[in-house]
Design an enzyme around this catalytic site. Structure first.
Site, PDB file in Angstrom:
ATOM      1  N   ARG A  10     -69.063  49.491  27.816  1.00  0.00           N
ATOM      2  CA  ARG A  10     -67.747  49.352  27.221  1.00  0.00           C
ATOM      3  C   ARG A  10     -67.247  50.737  26.838  1.00  0.00           C
ATOM      4  O   ARG A  10     -68.020  51.580  26.382  1.00  0.00           O
ATOM      5  CB  ARG A  10     -67.785  48.451  25.979  1.00  0.00           C
TER       6      ARG A  10
ATOM      7  N   GLU B 261     -58.606  51.007  27.766  1.00  0.00           N
ATOM      8  CA  GLU B 261     -58.216  50.617  29.129  1.00  0.00           C
ATOM      9  C   GLU B 261     -57.300  49.384  29.089  1.00  0.00           C
ATOM     10  O   GLU B 261     -57.400  48.555  28.179  1.00  0.00           O
ATOM     11  CB  GLU B 261     -59.469  50.315  29.973  1.00  0.00           C
TER      12      GLU B 261
ATOM     13  N   HIS C  80     -63.073  49.391  35.784  1.00  0.00           N
ATOM     14  CA  HIS C  80     -63.868  48.304  35.194  1.00  0.00           C
ATOM     15  C   HIS C  80     -64.214  47.260  36.263  1.00  0.00           C
ATOM     16  O   HIS C  80     -63.952  46.073  36.108  1.00  0.00           O
ATOM     17  CB  HIS C  80     -63.113  47.634  34.033  1.00  0.00           C
TER      18      HIS C  80
END
Length: 313
Positions: free
Chosen positions: A230, A259, A277
């Site tokens: 993360r 993000e 991601h």
């Protein structure tokens, strides 16, 4: 009668017919705007929500769905699901530990190799008509540090040790002597003993900025950071400063704090590799996570215990 299901993530779009065939009526709302509208229009009937850790499910949203019984996170993370609000209503929360671990570990090694061997820069140079060599360190035989030795961390360790002959060390909330890898008692100590430091911890308040300026300083000017966990685990401003000042050699990032917005200062650096991601988004991983979600959901509505509940506390 079909069960109303609110889906908040885009990655399962191709699986919606399969989900509906299992007895669910899908309300698909993968953007902020459609999410808010879907809860306004359908909140009174929704009985199950499919989300993921980064997307989450907030207390006010839970309050707006009086019939909600179960919230499922597609992947292993659940940091932005309000567990206290769910517990207060007796709502079951599940997640998907291990379902995408292989895909994420593969991606971690791709980022590690890409950052070390400067593959994006070399590719761009060739496409621009140049044929000059790019120097980057070999990975084989180097020291691999893993921050978080869960299912994903173990998969990364196996690739490093068996595939590249790397020595593996780790820092984790609990010591895992059965792994056979060297344990370090702090992220800083691990970084100081690593050539490549891979972040594989859960997100949330407990791991926020676990990788800070001191950890990056310990990693050193020849060290590389890879983050497939993360964005919040890494202090982004400290990372930008370390990369810009060449106090670390480079980074491979699949996640960034805040993000999908990425700081311009990070984008402008030539010693970082960025992906959106997507570590857990191989077809095989998405299929496995959807299958686990359906198994959990089907078990719940059949009156059976779910397979992978989030353990509170």
């Amino acid at each position: 009668m079909t069960i109303p299901l609110l889906v908040l993530i885009e990655s399962v779009q191709d699986y919606l017919p399969e989900i509906e065939a299992r007895g669910f009526r899908v309300v698909f709302a993968p953007t902020d705007a459609t999410r808010a509208q879907a809860i306004r229009d359908h909140g009174h009937e929704i009985r199950i929500v499919l989300t993921r850790g980064a997307t989450g499910l907030h207390a006010e949203e839970i309050a707006a769905m009086p019939k909600l019984e179960i919230a499922c996170s597609l992947g292993v993370g659940y940091e932005n699901i309000d567990l206290a609000a769910a517990a207060g209503r007796g709502i079951v929360v599940t997640h998907g530990p291990g379902a995408n671990a292989v895909s994420v570990a593969d991606h971690a090694m791709a980022l590690l190799l890409g950052a070390a061997r400067r593959l994006p820069q070399a590719d761009a140079s060739v496409r621009q008509g140049h044929w000059s060599g790019f120097m980057g360190p070999q990975v084989s035989g180097k020291r691999l540090g893993i921050l978080g030795l869960g299912t994903i961390g173990l998969e990364i360790a196996r690739r490093g040790a068996l595939g590249f002959g790397m020595s593996v060390g780790y820092y984790s909330r609990s010591v895992r002597p059965e792994s056979g890898y060297a344990y370090f008692d702090s992220p800083r100590a691990l970084a100081a003993a690593s050539d490549f430091l891979v972040v594989a911890t859960p997100g949330g308040a407990g791991t926020r900025h676990l990788v800070d300026a001191q950890v990056l300083e310990a990693l050193g000017s020849e060290g590389y950071l890879v983050n497939i966990a993360r964005g919040s685990v890494v202090d982004t401003q400290a990372l930008i400063a370390a990369l810009a000042g060449r106090r670390i050699a480079g980074a491979g990032l699949d996640v960034v704090d805040g993000e999908p917005e990425v700081p311009k200062a990070l984008i402008g650096l030539d010693n970082v590799v960025l992906t959106p991601h997507s570590a857990g988004r191989s077809p095989e991983a998405v299929h496995a996570t959807v299958a686990l979600f359906l198994d959990n959901a089907t078990a719940h509505f059949a009156g059976r215990p779910v397979l992978t509940p989030v353990r509170r506390g």
